[in-house]
Scaffold this motif. Structure first.
Motif, PDB file in Angstrom:
ATOM      1  N   THR A 148      21.515  18.606  44.956  1.00  0.00           N
ATOM      2  CA  THR A 148      22.951  18.706  44.695  1.00  0.00           C
ATOM      3  C   THR A 148      23.277  18.907  43.219  1.00  0.00           C
ATOM      4  O   THR A 148      24.426  19.162  42.871  1.00  0.00           O
ATOM      5  N   SER A 149      22.278  18.801  42.345  1.00  0.00           N
ATOM      6  CA  SER A 149      22.514  18.895  40.908  1.00  0.00           C
ATOM      7  C   SER A 149      22.748  20.341  40.476  1.00  0.00           C
ATOM      8  O   SER A 149      22.153  21.279  41.019  1.00  0.00           O
ATOM      9  N   VAL A 150      23.585  20.513  39.456  1.00  0.00           N
ATOM     10  CA  VAL A 150      23.782  21.857  38.900  1.00  0.00           C
ATOM     11  C   VAL A 150      22.495  22.387  38.292  1.00  0.00           C
ATOM     12  O   VAL A 150      22.306  23.601  38.165  1.00  0.00           O
ATOM     13  N   HIS A 151      21.575  21.478  37.933  1.00  0.00           N
ATOM     14  CA  HIS A 151      20.301  21.888  37.355  1.00  0.00           C
ATOM     15  C   HIS A 151      19.364  22.467  38.420  1.00  0.00           C
ATOM     16  O   HIS A 151      18.345  23.078  38.083  1.00  0.00           O
ATOM     17  N   THR A 152      19.713  22.269  39.668  1.00  0.00           N
ATOM     18  CA  THR A 152      19.012  22.926  40.771  1.00  0.00           C
ATOM     19  C   THR A 152      19.792  24.138  41.255  1.00  0.00           C
ATOM     20  O   THR A 152      19.229  25.203  41.487  1.00  0.00           O
ATOM     21  N   LYS A 153      21.105  23.984  41.373  1.00  0.00           N
ATOM     22  CA  LYS A 153      21.930  25.067  41.930  1.00  0.00           C
ATOM     23  C   LYS A 153      21.901  26.341  41.093  1.00  0.00           C
ATOM     24  O   LYS A 153      22.002  27.440  41.639  1.00  0.00           O
ATOM     25  N   PHE A 154      21.744  26.222  39.784  1.00  0.00           N
ATOM     26  CA  PHE A 154      21.715  27.450  38.993  1.00  0.00           C
ATOM     27  C   PHE A 154      20.458  28.267  39.293  1.00  0.00           C
ATOM     28  O   PHE A 154      20.451  29.492  39.121  1.00  0.00           O
ATOM     29  N   ILE A 155      19.425  27.589  39.781  1.00  0.00           N
ATOM     30  CA  ILE A 155      18.204  28.292  40.185  1.00  0.00           C
ATOM     31  C   ILE A 155      18.360  28.855  41.596  1.00  0.00           C
ATOM     32  O   ILE A 155      18.104  30.036  41.839  1.00  0.00           O
ATOM     33  N   THR A 156      18.787  28.009  42.529  1.00  0.00           N
ATOM     34  CA  THR A 156      18.855  28.430  43.931  1.00  0.00           C
ATOM     35  C   THR A 156      20.022  29.368  44.216  1.00  0.00           C
ATOM     36  O   THR A 156      19.906  30.269  45.045  1.00  0.00           O
ATOM     37  N   GLU A 157      21.137  29.159  43.515  1.00  0.00           N
ATOM     38  CA  GLU A 157      22.331  29.962  43.802  1.00  0.00           C
ATOM     39  C   GLU A 157      22.431  31.219  42.935  1.00  0.00           C
ATOM     40  O   GLU A 157      23.119  32.172  43.306  1.00  0.00           O
ATOM     41  N   LYS A 158      21.766  31.230  41.779  1.00  0.00           N
ATOM     42  CA  LYS A 158      21.916  32.372  40.878  1.00  0.00           C
ATOM     43  C   LYS A 158      20.584  33.038  40.534  1.00  0.00           C
ATOM     44  O   LYS A 158      20.426  34.239  40.767  1.00  0.00           O
ATOM     45  N   PHE A 159      19.640  32.284  39.992  1.00  0.00           N
ATOM     46  CA  PHE A 159      18.407  32.923  39.528  1.00  0.00           C
ATOM     47  C   PHE A 159      17.658  33.599  40.661  1.00  0.00           C
ATOM     48  O   PHE A 159      17.255  34.770  40.539  1.00  0.00           O
ATOM     49  N   ILE A 160      17.433  32.887  41.746  1.00  0.00           N
ATOM     50  CA  ILE A 160      16.622  33.434  42.839  1.00  0.00           C
ATOM     51  C   ILE A 160      17.234  34.702  43.426  1.00  0.00           C
ATOM     52  O   ILE A 160      16.567  35.743  43.491  1.00  0.00           O
ATOM     53  N   PRO A 161      18.516  34.665  43.878  1.00  0.00           N
ATOM     54  CA  PRO A 161      19.059  35.919  44.440  1.00  0.00           C
ATOM     55  C   PRO A 161      19.172  37.044  43.415  1.00  0.00           C
ATOM     56  O   PRO A 161      18.998  38.214  43.757  1.00  0.00           O
ATOM     57  N   ARG A 162      19.408  36.695  42.155  1.00  0.00           N
ATOM     58  CA  ARG A 162      19.583  37.742  41.147  1.00  0.00           C
ATOM     59  C   ARG A 162      18.256  38.434  40.815  1.00  0.00           C
ATOM     60  O   ARG A 162      18.208  39.668  40.706  1.00  0.00           O
ATOM     61  N   VAL A 163      17.173  37.676  40.675  1.00  0.00           N
ATOM     62  CA  VAL A 163      15.891  38.309  40.356  1.00  0.00           C
ATOM     63  C   VAL A 163      15.392  39.128  41.540  1.00  0.00           C
ATOM     64  O   VAL A 163      14.758  40.177  41.362  1.00  0.00           O
ATOM     65  N   GLU A 164      15.708  38.692  42.743  1.00  0.00           N
ATOM     66  CA  GLU A 164      15.344  39.474  43.920  1.00  0.00           C
ATOM     67  C   GLU A 164      16.140  40.778  43.959  1.00  0.00           C
ATOM     68  O   GLU A 164      15.611  41.841  44.290  1.00  0.00           O
ATOM     69  N   GLU A 165      17.414  40.687  43.603  1.00  0.00           N
ATOM     70  CA  GLU A 165      18.261  41.881  43.580  1.00  0.00           C
ATOM     71  C   GLU A 165      17.784  42.880  42.529  1.00  0.00           C
ATOM     72  O   GLU A 165      17.683  44.083  42.795  1.00  0.00           O
TER      73      GLU A 165
END
Length: 363
Positions: free
Chosen positions: A72-89
């Motif tokens: 639930t931490s923003v320190h996790t969400k920035f990876i799961t919600e932004k980094f992962i989908p963006r690098v895949e894109e």
């Protein structure tokens, strides 16, 4: 017609037919060759023999990323919600990310070691890893160093931030972006904190940062340094009376369930770092490396925005779920913090110029 004459005529017809069939087959072969050459010419206008196709650009890459924070931490969400989908894109899904959160690969020290060795590709580090570059990383933990969030932005996004990015490759790491951990406040289960005197004698957990330890020693607490994953149970069993962290950390680790009092001392505006294994990063093809760096940069920007937007809601949640807040006069705390600067300058004399540069960025 005599039989011999008819037979001779039949043989003559057969010879003519055979010659005609051979001629047709030869013409067909010539047409086939011409067609093949025509197709080749269309695909390769230069007329040269095409080079063999290199399939290396179709290779897929697995990135292993870890952190020490709850889902639930923003320190996790920035990876799961932004980094992962963006690098895949950015890589047309040629990159697959395996994420290991919540200390599942060990604490921060374990993760840093694995990243330096290239066994882990990326992780998030905090002031606990200041030994990687003590003068620089400890400077960012000095109490009351930043005047506000805009001041912090100028530092990490300017020339000072570039110095940080170039400071760790010798240690096997590269800083790909800065994330914010928010303003640190103090919680405890014993009493409200309205002054420095109210802290005296309390057993307070701090991070292993030299500057955190120095500050709480100056505040005359009984100071204990541990990693974040050990804090909840220690508070629950009263091994510690209190701890200090930003609102989002307090909420995501549920410290409000075992802490009653919250003092808004705002003593440090906390910085963290999204880092990659230097060995691994430099081994990547240029396009994949560029995508990783771009996605990391955007993800860190996303994290800062998300954390700031969540701060008021996090504080409200804590106060609605078991905690009461006090707002001490921070002038007294700033006075006590002067001892921390003296200790820092004594140990890291070269860091004084850096601190002055950071302070000057506010102007």
């Amino acid at each position: 017609m005599p039989f011999a004459s008819a037979n001779a005529e039949s043989k003559d017809r057969m010879l003519r037919r055979n010659r005609t069939m051979k001629k047709c087959r030869f013409i067909s072969l010539l047409l086939a060759v011409a067609l093949m050459l025509s197709v080749t010419a269309c695909g390769n206008p230069s007329g040269t023999t095409p080079a063999s196709t290199d399939k290396s650009d179709e290779k897929t890459y697995v990135i292993k990323v870890a952190n020490q924070w709850a889902d639930t931490s923003v320190h996790t969400k920035f990876i799961t919600e932004k980094f992962i989908p963006r690098v895949e894109e950015l890589t047309n899904k040629r990159v697959k990310v395996e994420f290991y959160g919540n200390n599942s690969l060990g604490n921060e020290f374990n993760q840093v070691e694995q990243t330096q060795m290239g066994k882990l590709n990326m992780c998030v580090i905090s002031e606990q890893s200041a030994s990687l570059n003590p003068a620089m990383l400890n400077a960012m933990m000095l109490p009351y160093l930043f005047e506000d969030e805009a001041h912090w932005d100028k530092v990490v996004n300017g020339e000072i931030g570039k110095k940080f990015g170039a400071s760790l490759p010798a240690k096997g790491l590269r800083v790909l972006g800065f994330t914010e951990n928010g303003l640190r406040v103090i919680t405890n289960s014993k009493r409200p904190i309205n002054s420095v005197a109210d802290l005296k004698g309390l057993k307070i957990r701090v991070s292993s940062s030299e500057m955190s330890i120095a500050l709480f020693e100056a505040l005359e607490t009984n100071t204990v340094a541990t990693t974040i994953g050990e804090v909840f149970s220690a508070l629950q069993t009263n091994t510690f009376d209190g701890q200090e962290n930003p609102y989002n950390t307090i909420r995501s680790f549920r410290f409000n369930e075992v802490q009653k009092y919250l003092a808004e001392t705002n003593h440090v505006l906390n910085t963290m770092y999204f880092v990659a294994s230097e060995q691994w990063l430099t081994s990547l093809p240029e396009d994949i490396r560029g995508a990783v760096e771009q996605a990391a940069k955007e993800a860190c920007q996303y994290q800062v925005k998300m954390l700031r937007e969540a701060a008021a809601a996090d504080k409200k949640f804590l106060l609605e779920n078991g905690m009461t807040a006090t707002t001490p006069d921070v002038a007294e705390f700033k006075k006590a913090a002067e001892a921390v600067y003296e200790k820092y300058y004594q140990k890291y004399p070269d860091g004084k110029d850096l601190v002055e540069e950071i302070k000057a960025a506010a102007k």
